[in-house]
Design a protein around this motif. Structure first.
Motif, short mmCIF file in Angstrom:
data_model
loop_
_atom_site.label_atom_id
_atom_site.label_comp_id
_atom_site.label_asym_id
_atom_site.label_seq_id
_atom_site.Cartn_x
_atom_site.Cartn_y
_atom_site.Cartn_z
N ALA A 75 -48.06 48.12 -33.11
CA ALA A 75 -47.55 49.50 -33.19
C ALA A 75 -46.07 49.46 -33.49
O ALA A 75 -45.40 48.44 -33.30
N ARG A 76 -45.59 50.58 -33.99
CA ARG A 76 -44.14 50.75 -34.08
C ARG A 76 -43.80 51.71 -32.94
O ARG A 76 -44.17 52.87 -32.96
N CYS A 77 -43.13 51.16 -31.92
CA CYS A 77 -42.86 51.92 -30.69
C CYS A 77 -41.37 52.25 -30.69
O CYS A 77 -40.54 51.49 -30.18
N ILE A 130 -45.35 39.96 -43.66
CA ILE A 130 -45.67 39.55 -45.04
C ILE A 130 -44.43 39.55 -45.92
O ILE A 130 -44.46 39.02 -47.03
N ASP A 131 -43.32 40.14 -45.45
CA ASP A 131 -42.16 40.39 -46.33
C ASP A 131 -41.25 39.17 -46.57
O ASP A 131 -40.42 39.21 -47.48
N LEU A 132 -41.36 38.14 -45.76
CA LEU A 132 -40.47 36.95 -45.82
C LEU A 132 -38.99 37.33 -45.71
O LEU A 132 -38.12 36.67 -46.25
N VAL A 172 -45.50 46.06 -55.51
CA VAL A 172 -45.90 45.22 -54.36
C VAL A 172 -45.03 45.57 -53.15
O VAL A 172 -43.94 46.11 -53.29
N MET A 173 -45.52 45.22 -51.97
CA MET A 173 -44.78 45.52 -50.73
C MET A 173 -43.57 44.61 -50.55
O MET A 173 -43.28 43.76 -51.40
N GLY A 174 -42.89 44.76 -49.44
CA GLY A 174 -41.73 43.92 -49.14
C GLY A 174 -40.60 44.68 -48.48
O GLY A 174 -39.52 44.14 -48.28
N ARG A 175 -40.83 45.94 -48.20
CA ARG A 175 -39.79 46.81 -47.64
C ARG A 175 -38.55 46.74 -48.51
O ARG A 175 -38.65 47.00 -49.69
N ASN A 176 -37.39 46.29 -47.98
CA ASN A 176 -36.19 46.24 -48.84
C ASN A 176 -35.99 44.90 -49.52
O ASN A 176 -34.98 44.67 -50.17
N ALA A 226 -40.87 45.94 -57.03
CA ALA A 226 -40.86 45.84 -55.57
C ALA A 226 -40.82 47.23 -54.94
O ALA A 226 -40.18 48.15 -55.47
N GLU A 227 -41.50 47.34 -53.80
CA GLU A 227 -41.52 48.60 -53.03
C GLU A 227 -40.11 49.14 -52.76
O GLU A 227 -39.89 50.36 -52.77
N GLY A 228 -39.16 48.24 -52.57
CA GLY A 228 -37.78 48.66 -52.28
C GLY A 228 -37.15 49.44 -53.42
O GLY A 228 -36.17 50.17 -53.23
N GLY A 253 -50.18 48.39 -52.23
CA GLY A 253 -50.23 48.94 -50.87
C GLY A 253 -50.82 48.02 -49.82
O GLY A 253 -50.64 46.79 -49.86
N TYR A 254 -51.57 48.63 -48.90
CA TYR A 254 -51.96 47.93 -47.67
C TYR A 254 -52.95 46.80 -47.86
O TYR A 254 -53.11 45.98 -46.96
N LEU A 255 -53.60 46.72 -49.02
CA LEU A 255 -54.53 45.60 -49.19
C LEU A 255 -53.79 44.27 -49.07
O LEU A 255 -54.37 43.24 -48.71
N GLN A 256 -52.46 44.31 -49.32
CA GLN A 256 -51.67 43.07 -49.21
C GLN A 256 -51.51 42.61 -47.76
O GLN A 256 -51.11 41.48 -47.51
N ARG A 257 -51.75 43.50 -46.81
CA ARG A 257 -51.55 43.13 -45.41
C ARG A 257 -52.83 42.62 -44.75
O ARG A 257 -52.80 42.14 -43.62
N GLY A 258 -53.98 42.78 -45.47
CA GLY A 258 -55.24 42.40 -44.84
C GLY A 258 -55.82 41.12 -45.39
O GLY A 258 -55.20 40.43 -46.19
#
Ligand code: ADP
Ligand code: F6P
Length: 324
Positions: A75-77, A130-132, A172-176, A226-228, A253-258
């Motif tokens: 979770a993100r709390c 996953i972002d390294l 592709v994902m990777g946040r920033n 990149a997503e960023g 998207g999210y398929l990269q996380r599974g």
């Protein structure tokens, strides 16, 4: 003198990553073999606040090493950023006799671990994202699976892109951070790779490349974005209008996380999990496990969070040369 460690907790926090289960399994089994009891904490820091603890034994982590996601949930709390909430979290840990916690997550999760350590609960972080994008380590759990998943998906888009003589933007994902884009862009032979750390938003240069490659007879033009940087759909519309070449955007998207973790993710997660359990059982605290210069090591969290990471210039130059 460091306090005696009798019971530890383990939690996963932030975005899930393939290999987290392998890390949980290693923490549980190594701690038990060290004579220390383990409690699983559900849904990251939220699980501490909600007192969601489960007793773990060797059997509770059987048959999970090959599975994606995290059996503990994550979770993100956001409230855990509040000092009062961190203090309350530490009190709950004490109430349940939890002497220390292994936190599997990214650098946001490390800040939570640091806060608990300041409140007297020993903590050790393991890089799970996953972002390294964690500076102190050359490897983060989940990256290898994510890039292989993305690479296979991009190969598929390339097939249809060639058949229709289209330009394709694949986000592709990777946040920033641009590591997933860099690795997949090179591995997929993309014509352009856009990284947040490097992109100058000069779309005209991109358009010129597309026109040039079409003139050279290329039937497709793959842009890994990149997503960023984002905005792939509107970018596709602008490129199509400027070049007259049909352009489509695909956001992976999210398929990269599974998915089932690769051998590499399972291996690194297992070693890092065992390493974290060992140093926590020895009474160490406020440290993170990392992979640096071919070795598994650990750093003080403060030191780790102050490190900086950037895209390797040589790798970036090479990827530009190979894509032309
Ligand atoms: P990641 O761990 O992948 O970087 P986040 O940045 O979303 O992901 O952080 C995950 C969780 O870690 C947050 O939801 C919060 O519970 C905790 N966390 C993040 N930043 C802090 C902080 N500054 N102080 C305490 N806890 C934090
Ligand atoms: O940190 C992993 C990651 O998948 C990033 O690549 C992405 O930006 C983010 O998490 C998405 O998070 P959420 O699951 O909160 O949408």
């Amino acid at each position: 003198m460091s306090k005696e460690i009798k019971t530890i907790g383990v939690l996963t926090s932030g975005g899930d990553a393939p290999g987290m289960n392998a890390a949980i399994r290693a923490v549980v089994r190594k701690a038990i073999s060290n004579g220390v009891a383990v409690k699983g904490i559900k849904k990251g820091y939220m699980g501490i606040l909600n007192e969601e603890f489960i007793d773990m034994d060797q059997k509770s982590v059987a048959d999970i090493i090959q599975k994606g996601g995290t059996i503990l949930g994550t979770a993100r709390c956001l409230e855990f950023k509040e000092p009062d909430v961190q203090k309350y979290g530490a009190e709950i840990c004490r109430k349940h006799n939890i002497d220390g916690i292994v936190v599997i997550g990214g650098d946001g999760s490390y800040r939570g671990a640091q806060a608990l350590a300041r409140q007297g609960i020993n903590t050790i972080g393991i890089p799970g994202t996953i972002d390294l994008d964690i500076a102190c380590t050359e490897y983060t759990i989940g990256f290898d699976t994510a890039i292989n998943t993305a690479m296979e998906a991009i190969d598929k888009v390339r097939d249809t892109s060639s058949s229709h003589e289209r330009c394709s933007i694949i986000e592709v994902m990777g946040r920033n951070a641009g590591y997933i884009a860099l690795w997949t862009g090179v591995a997929n032979g993309a014509e352009d790779i856009l990284l947040p750390e490097k992109y100058d938003y000069n779309e005209q240069e991109l358009i010129n490349n597309i026109v040039r490659s079409r003139k050279r007879g290329k039937t497709h033009h793959i842009i890994v974005n990149a997503e960023g940087i984002g905005h792939s759909t509107s970018m596709a519309k602008r490129i199509e209008a400027a070049t007259g070449i049909e352009t489509r955007a695909t956001i992976l998207g999210y398929l990269q996380r599974g998915g089932n973790p690769t051998c590499k993710d399972r291996f690194y997660a297992s070693i890092m999990g065992a390493y974290a359990a060992d140093i926590l059982c020895q009474g160490k605290s406020n440290r993170v496990v990392a992979y640096k210069h071919g070795e598994f090591v650990d750093y003080d969290i403060e030191e780790a969070l102050n490190m900086e990471k950037s895209i390797d210039e040589y790798q970036y130059e090479i990827c530009r040369k190979l894509s032309r």
